[in-house]
Motif scaffolding. Structure first.
Motif, mmCIF file in Angstrom:
data_model
loop_
_atom_site.group_PDB
_atom_site.id
_atom_site.type_symbol
_atom_site.label_atom_id
_atom_site.label_comp_id
_atom_site.label_asym_id
_atom_site.label_seq_id
_atom_site.Cartn_x
_atom_site.Cartn_y
_atom_site.Cartn_z
ATOM 1 N N ARG A 85 0.790 -1.231 0.000
ATOM 2 C CA ARG A 85 0.000 0.000 0.000
ATOM 3 C C ARG A 85 0.827 1.289 0.000
ATOM 4 O O ARG A 85 0.396 2.277 -0.596
ATOM 5 N N ASP A 88 1.043 2.960 -3.354
ATOM 6 C CA ASP A 88 -0.135 3.706 -3.809
ATOM 7 C C ASP A 88 -0.182 5.096 -3.187
ATOM 8 O O ASP A 88 -0.560 6.066 -3.839
ATOM 9 N N ASN A 91 2.426 7.092 -4.943
ATOM 10 C CA ASN A 91 1.898 7.378 -6.274
ATOM 11 C C ASN A 91 0.947 8.573 -6.212
ATOM 12 O O ASN A 91 1.015 9.488 -7.047
ATOM 13 N N LEU A 129 -1.810 3.967 -10.861
ATOM 14 C CA LEU A 129 -2.715 3.989 -9.719
ATOM 15 C C LEU A 129 -4.032 3.288 -10.044
ATOM 16 O O LEU A 129 -4.559 2.529 -9.231
ATOM 17 N N ALA A 132 -3.365 -0.491 -10.203
ATOM 18 C CA ALA A 132 -3.089 -1.037 -8.878
ATOM 19 C C ALA A 132 -4.348 -1.091 -8.017
ATOM 20 O O ALA A 132 -4.506 -2.008 -7.211
ATOM 21 N N ARG A 133 -5.248 -0.147 -8.170
ATOM 22 C CA ARG A 133 -6.444 -0.097 -7.330
ATOM 23 C C ARG A 133 -7.589 -0.938 -7.889
ATOM 24 O O ARG A 133 -8.560 -1.188 -7.194
#
Length: 167
Positions: A85, A88, A91, A129, A132-133
């Motif tokens: 995490r 992120d 990022n 982002l 990744a999310r």
């Protein structure tokens, strides 16, 4: 074997992280490139001149340049080396920084070629982002068949059988 999504996230994380470590270091020290360091000093002076609110808050061009450079280096290291995490979060902070830098470039009226790299890296940060999310797609995995008849039937088995009236 790693999924294409994982490979994409890792590749983007490392590439973006190294880029921001490099750019942040240029803002902090002339050791990598004296010309680029001088150009950064000049650019940040123009940003502070164009935004008098920064002066009123006690932020001079040196403080602005060094704080942005330090944040870029820190977030770049996290993007490159730290798993999970925190990538992120780094990022997100870098994306905010890129947006601020784009605002500064627009404020002083720089031509597109002066900030095109910020646009490209902002898009790459956004893509990383979003990838990744996004939740992992599990539809490609085989679903185990029910072992006994007491388990819930699937939606297709529950669907009403019969004719559908279409008008």
């Amino acid at each position: 074997m790693a999924s294409p999504r994982t490979v994409t996230i890792v590749a983007l994380s490392v590439a973006l992280g190294l880029f921001f470590v490099f750019m942040g270091t240029i803002k902090l020290t002339p050791r990598l490139s004296k010309d680029a360091y001088s150009e950064m000093k000049r650019a940040y002076k123009s940003y502070v001149r164009a935004l008098p609110l920064l002066k009123k808050m006690g932020i001079n061009s040196i403080l602005l340049r060094k704080s942005i450079g330090a944040l870029e280096v820190a977030c770049g290291i996290v993007m490159t080396l730290v798993p999970g995490r925190p990538k992120d979060v780094a990022n997100f902070f870098l994306l905010l920084l890129v947006l601020a830098v784009l605002f500064f470039h627009q404020l002083v009226g720089d031509p597109l070629k002066r900030y095109a790299h910020a646009l490209v890296f902002g898009i790459l940060l956004t893509c990383r982002l979003l990838i990744a999310r996004k939740p992992e797609d599990r539809s490609s995995e085989k679903k185990p068949l029910p072992r006994n008849s007491e388990e819930q039937p699937s939606l297709y088995e529950k669907a009403p059988q019969g004719k559908v009236k279409v008008s």
